[in-house]
Design an enzyme around this catalytic site. Structure first.
Site: not given
Ligand code: F6R
Length: 261
Positions: A136, A143
């Site tokens: 990702d 994140e």
């Protein structure tokens, strides 16, 4: 950014280890930033071999890992501390008191994160930060949507990260949902960054991180702002890069790389 393409994952790991070796021989008290995961294991195997066979000395080296799971004790085989012991620290002559990993069992995470930042500062900052990249686009556990100025903090993991790391746990349900991670801002303060990515499953995200816009949706793209960031990829991970021929040419022709070709 400087992109260096190697023929396969083994060659990429060997080159990454050689760059770390060079930095450590030049400064034995190197402050080295470390990561865990499948990409890192062969790099650490090379460093352990260099210690065994060519006396690479870790006795004065200080290390800071990027991240740790929340709720996993250090002696649990799934902790990043255990990973580091198994893959590197137990195999070289490092003083474990000089190895730092965020405490995933801390009672006060805010204090633990401030303490980690203070420790990095007291050691004079990180000289060389080794990084992997998540599917990702994360670096550490930063994140998507992590602030590009973020500092060490607790962070919820994305479903993509939980799926990526599930292979290390008996079942996906056992993957921790949170981690403590250095921030993107913390990482960008390192004097030098070395991102390593291998395998076809990283090709798309590597292209976004290296050639795409700088965005908190792909926190690795913030490395484009770093004045000394190298990206080592194998052919598979490089396969979606638009500038692939140029990057190959640099490695084949620039004098700096002569000793590594
Ligand atoms: C772990 C870390 C992560 C990994 C990334 C890639 O300490 O910093 O950002 O580097 O998730 O992991 P692998 O190499 O297992 O694909």
């Amino acid at each position: 950014m400087e992109v260096i393409i190697q023929k396969d994952a083994e060659a990429a790991a060997k080159l990454a280890a050689a760059l770390i070796e060079r930095a450590l021989r030049a400064k034995p008290s190197l402050v080295l930033g470390l990561a865990t995961g499948a990409t890192m294991a062969p790099i650490y195997a090379h460093l352990a071999r260099l210690h065994r066979e060519q006396n690479l000395d870790f006795s004065l080296c200080r290390t800071f890992n990027l991240d740790e799971y929340v709720g996993i004790p250090p002696d649990d085989p799934h902790s990043f501390r255990s990973f580091m012991d198994r893959h590197l620290f137990d195999l070289v002559n490092i003083d474990k008191r000089n190895t730092h990993i965020p405490d995933g069992m801390a009672t006060d995470f805010r204090e633990e994160c401030l303490h980690y930042e203070r420790l990095i500062e007291e050691c004079g900052g990180i000289d060389l930060q080794l990084l992997g990249i998540g599917v990702d686009g994360h670096i550490g556990f930063n994140e998507p949507l992590s602030s590009l100025l973020s500092r060490t903090r607790e962070k919820a993991l994305t479903p993509a990260t939980i799926a990526q790391n599930a292979k290390y746990f008996p079942s996906p349900a056992q993957v921790p949902r949170r981690g403590i991670t250095m921030g993107v801002g913390t990482i960008l303060e390192s004097r030098e960054c070395l991102l390593v990515a291998t395998g076809i499953e990283k090709a798309e995200i590597v292209a976004k991180a290296v050639e795409g816009p700088i965005t908190s949706m792909v926190t690795a793209s913030a490395l484009q702002l770093h004045p000394r960031c190298r990206v080592i990829v194998d052919e598979a991970a490089a396969s979606r890069l638009q500038g692939i021929e140029y990057y190959r040419w640099i490695f084949e022709n620039e004098p700096e790389w002569t000793e590594f070709r």
